[in-house]
Scaffold this motif. Sequence first.
Motif, PDB file in Angstrom:
ATOM      1  N   TYR A  91      -7.540 -59.043  51.581  1.00  0.00           N
ATOM      2  CA  TYR A  91      -8.158 -58.363  50.177  1.00  0.00           C
ATOM      3  C   TYR A  91      -7.786 -56.741  50.426  1.00  0.00           C
ATOM      4  O   TYR A  91      -7.639 -55.953  50.809  1.00  0.00           O
ATOM      5  N   VAL A 126      -7.375 -60.103  45.343  1.00  0.00           N
ATOM      6  CA  VAL A 126      -7.057 -60.911  46.616  1.00  0.00           C
ATOM      7  C   VAL A 126      -5.610 -61.152  46.522  1.00  0.00           C
ATOM      8  O   VAL A 126      -4.976 -61.525  45.786  1.00  0.00           O
ATOM      9  N   TYR A 169     -11.668 -54.724  44.263  1.00  0.00           N
ATOM     10  CA  TYR A 169     -10.640 -55.630  45.474  1.00  0.00           C
ATOM     11  C   TYR A 169     -10.101 -56.127  44.598  1.00  0.00           C
ATOM     12  O   TYR A 169      -9.907 -56.843  43.716  1.00  0.00           O
ATOM     13  N   LYS A 209      -8.682 -59.909  56.998  1.00  0.00           N
ATOM     14  CA  LYS A 209      -8.523 -60.096  55.772  1.00  0.00           C
ATOM     15  C   LYS A 209      -9.416 -59.049  54.978  1.00  0.00           C
ATOM     16  O   LYS A 209      -8.772 -58.417  53.986  1.00  0.00           O
ATOM     17  N   ALA A 210     -10.104 -57.967  55.659  1.00  0.00           N
ATOM     18  CA  ALA A 210     -10.203 -56.778  54.792  1.00  0.00           C
ATOM     19  C   ALA A 210     -10.293 -55.317  55.719  1.00  0.00           C
ATOM     20  O   ALA A 210     -10.404 -54.175  55.348  1.00  0.00           O
TER      21      ALA A 210
END
Length: 460
Positions: free
Chosen positions: A164, A159, A157, A87-88
Amino acid sequence: MADAEFLSRVQFGFVISFHILFPAFSIGLASWLAFVEAMWLWKRTDLWRDLYFFWLKIFAVAFGMGVVSGIVMSFQFGTNWSNLSIKAGNILGPLLNYEVLTAFFLEATFLGVMLFGWRKVSDRTHFFATCMVALGTLLSSFWIISASSWMHTPAGYVVVDGIYQAADWWAVIFNPSFPYRLAHMVLAAFLTTAFVIGGVAAIYLLRGQWVDKARTMLRCAVAFIALVVPLQILAGDLHGLNVREHQPAKLAAIEARWETERRVPLTLFAWPDEKAETNHYAVDVPYLGSLILTHSLDGEVKGLKDFPPDERPPVKPVFFAFRLMVGLGFSMLGLAALGLLLWRRGRLFDSRWYLRAFALMLPSGFVCVLAGWYVTEIGRQPWTIYGLLRTRDSFSGVDLTSVIISLSSFVVVYAVVFGFGIWYLYRLFLAGPKSAPPRVEPEATPARPLSAAPPAGEMP
């Protein structure tokens, strides 16, 4: 019984707690070495050169252990916390890569010259290499703290499909908490090193060993600590204001505040009861909490009851770790003030009670670093990325047996490998700052291969 997620958190906490001690020491030690070599270039006395070689050996061991423990730590992002990487990773991955490309490569390039270049390069070139290694350690802390700070105060950031991604790298790197956390960590690293240097000097003086060198180290440590501790208190205060703005639940846990109120007292000690949502045996100073936390006697501080129970960090570890860190910080300030007073009276090196106190404070910087890190990371819970991604959603889903095996392996291997490393450091300290190897001017190196051959008339 503990589940796999909890043990994975314990494992990451164990590894990072062990790792952070070595960079915290080597960051300050690299700058100390640059200072010592600069003094040698200025004064050209054997004392400064002997000190340089003594601390250089200690730096090499600490730096190596920091690199090894850091590599092990990074593996866990792909094993136990792969959902966080998924996700990051588009943000955290580049930041960690920048640390390798700028800081680690810079350190690796000049570390060999720093360790083995005395007979090969000029004095100024060697000093330049030492400064580059020191700069590399600071750059390393820059990128690591930037990545960590983004997880506390995410900014810049967007999404996209649940992932992200960076929309503004400037905002990502210089996120709202980054400047305060960087200053706080770097100053903590410098103080950690200063107390090791001063503590070692105090032990030597108590034993009557290497007296001239020990006096020089103690003078430098006392002067440096007296200058830096007030700066660290200021940085901590500014960091606290930033936490109040961006992570109010963490601040409420730090102060064990349950109700939102104005004119908040400062709780010196209490036993927080999370089930009853109250404090037992509290020792409060009226109004001082608001004055420190908001810079106003009438300032408002949010309480934990303003947040859902599943969005509150654990209170006891954060509350007590913070007080341990602050208590040691003011002890450092008092020790430095006493040192300046004794120095002025000409009794700095003869007051054995003071030397014993300094020796006892030798590990205080390491304790403060760990306590501060626990406040920061436990206080972020239950979030991995504050307000965006929960810790439970970052977990890879590794089975319990695998985590037990890996955690047990880490504990055993670390105890053996790093236990030996720490024992070797202890032996180096016992050996003391002996005379450095004799200085030899660097040999001239030909600019071109053919120029190395002697003239035709001088051929054998």
